[in-house]
Structure formats: structure tokens, C-alpha cells
Design an enzyme around this catalytic site. Structure first.
Site, PDB file in Angstrom:
ATOM      1  N   SER A 143       0.849  -1.187   0.000  1.00 60.34           N
ATOM      2  CA  SER A 143       0.000   0.000   0.000  1.00 60.34           C
ATOM      3  C   SER A 143       0.883   1.235   0.000  1.00 60.34           C
ATOM      4  CB  SER A 143      -0.894   0.015   1.242  1.00 60.34           C
ATOM      5  OG  SER A 143      -1.569   1.255   1.375  1.00 60.34           O
ATOM      6  N   TYR A 156      -1.627  -0.661  10.531  1.00 53.67           N
ATOM      7  CA  TYR A 156      -1.729  -0.912   9.097  1.00 53.67           C
ATOM      8  C   TYR A 156      -0.443  -0.488   8.387  1.00 53.67           C
ATOM      9  CZ  TYR A 156      -3.953  -1.152   4.472  1.00 53.67           C
ATOM     10  OH  TYR A 156      -4.277  -1.473   3.172  1.00 53.67           O
TER      11      TYR A 156
END
Length: 254
Positions: A143, A156
Site C-alpha cells: 500500500s 496498518y
């Protein structure tokens, strides 16, 4: 059938929906046989049935954070196909906001890392014998949050940052037999087409991207298909950012 004539087989984790499903579509259109792995059996089976029109698709129940589940899935793939040429580690918890850091529990932190980072390790490790035999490739879906952050996304970001580091480490350890790369998507609209039409994103959502639009799962799918192809044979250990130019903009409040 000779080895050269055999269809290549890929495992895509977290393939029941979203980016994983987009990757599966792109690979099927490129002629791959597909194994869709997902912890959601009902959704996974429905996706496999839907995509069967595009090629040979099989579903395997797979919890990437569970070592026994991973091993069972790989054994099933070997039994059913006798080979594995590619792994796409896409499965993950998708909500990056885990609340204020001082309130983040150890259990929630560990769960995020177990699924979004350790899962890729477990699947990759179990796949090595088959991938080494086929001189295959791995693509990890990371990501842009591995490189930049919003507030309250520590778990995350740590998991995705670890995934980028794991990518280049595995590329060095597993080369030259197995290539390993990562793709870091930016904003990808993973909602189904009906919802996208009925509740479209704002004009400003699209315009803040240098390419003029928010991404679609197919954008990531096509990049993954390239990275798994012979055309990418000289690319390994890399993290390719696919975010429409979003992370290259210098934004200042006026």
C-alpha cells in the site's frame, strides 16, 4: 502435455472481492489457471462461479494467518494441479484506521500484523517448493500507506511497510529461482459496479489524482499480470506504486 504446454497456475489470496478479484480477472484473461483463496467461503465460492466464464478457476478455503490452513491449501493445490507458478499475497484487513495509538490494543495490533504481514510470509514459505520447481514469481500487495500516513493508522502502516521490506528480502533469498515484487496501490474504488454508479465519487476525488481519476481493481490486476509474466523477467525486489500520481503531489494548505 509437456511442461511448456501446461497452463500456468496462480494462487491469489483474498480473492473473493476487491483488488484480489480484479487481479484474478486480469490473470484469467491472460490465460492463467486460477486458485482463489479466501477466508470467506461463501463469497469465495460465488466469485469462483462468477469468474468460471473466463477460464479454469478453483476455490480453496484459506485463512492466511493460520499456518495449518495455509499448509492445507497448498497441499490441495499440489494435488489438484501438480504445480504452482505464481502467488499473489493480497489477503488483508483493509480498514487502516485502528483509532488513537494510545487506545490501540495489543490484540488489534497483533491481528493486523498477523493477517497483513505474517500471512504473506506463511503463504510464501509454503509455496517455495512448487515455485522453485516452476521458477515462478510472487507479488505482494502492499500500500502507499507503507510510504505515507494519515492519523491513527500505525498498525496498518507497520504491516504494509513490513511487507515492502519482506519483498526485497525474499527477492534476494529466493533468487534466481523465484522473483518477488510488491505493488503498492493508492486509492482504489473496490465497491461493486452497481454501487459505484448509484453513489459516484465526487469530482474532486478524481481530480486530485494526476491521471484524473480514482483507481479501479483492474488497474492493479493488469500490473500484477505484467509482473508475473516473462516480460518482467528482469524485475525483482521492487515496490511499484500505482496511485495515479497521488503520492507525488506536494499539497499545502493556503
Amino acid at each position: 502435455m509437456s511442461e511448456l504446454e501446461q497452463t500456468r497456475v496462480a494462487l491469489v489470496t483474498g480473492a473473493a472481492r476487491g483488488i484480489g478479484k480484479g487481479v484474478a480477472v486480469s490473470l484469467l484473461r491472460a490465460g492463467w489457471d486460477l486458485v482463489l483463496g479466501d477466508v470467506d467461503e461463501a463469497a469465495g465460492l460465488a466469485t469462483a462461479e462468477e469468474l468460471a466464464r473466463l477460464g479454469n478457476v478453483e476455490f480453496v478455503a484459506l485463512d492466511v494467518a493460520d499456518e495449518a490452513s495455509v499448509q492445507a491449501a497448498l497441499e490441495q493445490i499440489e494435488e489438484d494441479f501438480g504445480r504452482l507458478d505464481a502467488v499473489v499475497n493480497n489477503a488483508g484487513l483493509s480498514d487502516p484506521d485502528t483509532g488513537p495509538l494510545e487506545q490501540l490494543s495489543l490484540a488489534d495490533w497483533n491481528r493486523m500484523l498477523a493477517v497483513n504481514l505474517t500471512g504473506a510470509f506463511l503463504v510464501s514459505r509454503a509455496s517455495i517448493p512448487l515455485l522453485r520447481e516452476s521458477r515462478g514469481a510472487i507479488v505482494n500487495i502492499a500500500s502507499t500507506r507503507a510510504l505515507q500516513s494519515e492519523v491513527n493508522t500505525e498498525a496498518y502502516a507497520a504491516a504494509k511497510g513490513g511487507l515492502v521490506a519482506l519483498t526485497h528480502a525474499m527477492a534476494i533469498s529466493l533468487g534466481p529461482d523465484i522473483r518477488v515484487n510488491a505493488v503498492s496501490p493508492g486509492w482504489i474504488d473496490t465497491r461493486d459496479s452497481v454501487l459505484q454508479r448509484s453513489d459516484p465519487l465526487r469530482r474532486i476525488d478524481h481530480e486530485q489524482h494526476a491521471v484524473g481519476r480514482v483507481g479501479q481493481p483492474a488497474d492493479i490486476g493488469e500490473l500484477v499480470a505484467f509482473l508475473l509474466s516473462p516480460a518482467a523477467g528482469f524485475i525483482t525486489g521492487q515496490n511499484l506504486v500505482a496511485d495515479g500520481g497521488m503520492s507525488r503531489q506536494m499539497l499545502y494548505r493556503e
